[in-house]
Write an enzyme that holds these catalytic residues in place. Structure first.
Site, PDB file in Angstrom:
ATOM      1  N   ARG A 199       0.816  -1.213   0.000  1.00  0.00           N
ATOM      2  CA  ARG A 199       0.000   0.000   0.000  1.00  0.00           C
ATOM      3  C   ARG A 199       0.851   1.265   0.000  1.00  0.00           C
ATOM      4  O   ARG A 199       0.570   2.206  -0.757  1.00  0.00           O
ATOM      5  CB  ARG A 199      -0.955  -0.015   1.201  1.00  0.00           C
ATOM      6  CG  ARG A 199      -1.830   1.221   1.357  1.00  0.00           C
ATOM      7  CD  ARG A 199      -2.419   1.747   0.063  1.00  0.00           C
ATOM      8  NE  ARG A 199      -3.074   0.736  -0.742  1.00  0.00           N
ATOM      9  CZ  ARG A 199      -3.313   0.866  -2.031  1.00  0.00           C
ATOM     10  NH1 ARG A 199      -2.920   1.955  -2.691  1.00  0.00           N
ATOM     11  NH2 ARG A 199      -3.909  -0.091  -2.707  1.00  0.00           N
TER      12      ARG A 199
ATOM     13  N   ASP B 219      -0.954  38.988 -13.079  1.00  0.00           N
ATOM     14  CA  ASP B 219      -2.061  38.198 -12.563  1.00  0.00           C
ATOM     15  C   ASP B 219      -3.386  38.882 -12.896  1.00  0.00           C
ATOM     16  O   ASP B 219      -3.531  40.095 -12.746  1.00  0.00           O
ATOM     17  CB  ASP B 219      -1.918  38.050 -11.044  1.00  0.00           C
ATOM     18  CG  ASP B 219      -2.622  36.811 -10.519  1.00  0.00           C
ATOM     19  OD1 ASP B 219      -3.179  36.062 -11.337  1.00  0.00           O
ATOM     20  OD2 ASP B 219      -2.600  36.597  -9.302  1.00  0.00           O
TER      21      ASP B 219
END
Length: 292
Positions: free
Chosen positions: A105, A222
């Site tokens: 796992r 931005d």
């Protein structure tokens, strides 16, 4: 323009082993009571990829299994960074049955997560192919796995942004407000951290011109709309600036709109989703020989 060669250098071995130690401690605790029910004999297993993917995470997968069985043999059938199709057997393993099951796992968790990051990065890189625009990651990583995920971004063909808050100075609105101007904020940053890269976020074409004149290593534009973004590129690449300072776009960028932004001529696009919106690749580890 040809794509730059991918950097497949993994993080230092000590970092990988620390990641693996934490994962195994979390999973095994005081001992694997289920694996104890198996005979402790030599056995084989195979690692199966159950969907199309870019393979990433071999160093962590190997470290998980070797931590529990130093003599395990792992025969890889694919290279790190290779594109594979659904149903591909990635590796054959030979070792102690209990160790193979106990490491299963944790080894799969690393492999599926990092392959997921590399796979989505590769899709973004492919979307801008031929434009010269680079795909960058961000600091929006899974806690404790930043170096691992940033490695996966490189495997997928992307480029790493700053690693943390210590290796690059980034000036934003608050810094400009405190200093009084873009130029003053840049001067202060250069004086205090002359050895570090400096990125400046601007909110207007006026601030862009000021940042270009003051000098920095990259400018973040931005939330510019498309016409303003194209004008920003024209200004940055024209005289007297001549493209010396690259432009980066960030925020609100998805795969559908990526190509149009790249074709506007920006140098970099940073994508938080590469490492934040992780969808693990479906992998399984099965005891015994592969079918066929």
């Amino acid at each position: 323009m040809s794509a730059p060669a991918r950097d497949l250098s993994p993080p230092p071995t000590a970092e990988i082993e620390a990641d693996v130690a934490d994962a195994l401690a979390e999973d095994l605790g005081s001992g694997d009571v289920t694996a104890e029910l198996l005979p402790d004999i030599a056995d084989s297993a195979y690692l199966l990829c159950k969907e199309d993917a870019v393979v990433c995470g071999r160093p962590w997968f190997e470290a998980c299994h070797r931590a529990l069985d130093p003599d395990v043999r792992i025969d890889w059938r694919v290279a790190e960074g290779e594109r594979v199709s659904k149903g591909t057997v990635l590796a054959l393993l030979h070792g102690r049955a209990r160790a193979l099951v106990s490491a299963e796992r944790a080894s799969l968790n690393f492999m599926q997560t990092l392959s997921g990051t590399a796979t989505v990065t590769a899709s973004y890189v492919e979307a801008v192919r031929g434009t010269g625009t680079r795909i960058l990651d961000t600091r929006k990583t899974l806690p404790g796995l930043r170096l691992a995920q940033k490695y996966a971004v490189r495997v997928g063909g992307g480029v790493n942004h700053r690693i943390g808050l210590y290796d690059t100075v980034m000036l934003k609105e608050n810094h400009v407000r405190a200093a009084g101007s873009i130029s003053a904020a840049i001067a202060d940053a250069r004086a205090k951290h002359p050895q570090l890269p400096l990125i400046v976020e601007v909110e207007s074409l006026e601030q862009l011109r000021e940042a270009l004149g003051a000098g920095c290593d990259r400018i973040l534009i931005d939330d510019f709309d498309a016409p303003t973004r194209r004008e920003a590129v024209r200004i940055a690449r024209g005289a007297p600036f001549d493209g010396r300072i690259p432009l980066e776009v960030s925020g609100g960028v998805d795969l559908a709109g990526l190509r149009a932004i790249a074709e506007d001529g920006v140098d970099c696009i940073s994508i938080g989703a590469l490492t934040k919106h992780v969808r693990a690749i479906d992998l399984s580890l099965k005891l015994g020989p592969p079918p066929g």
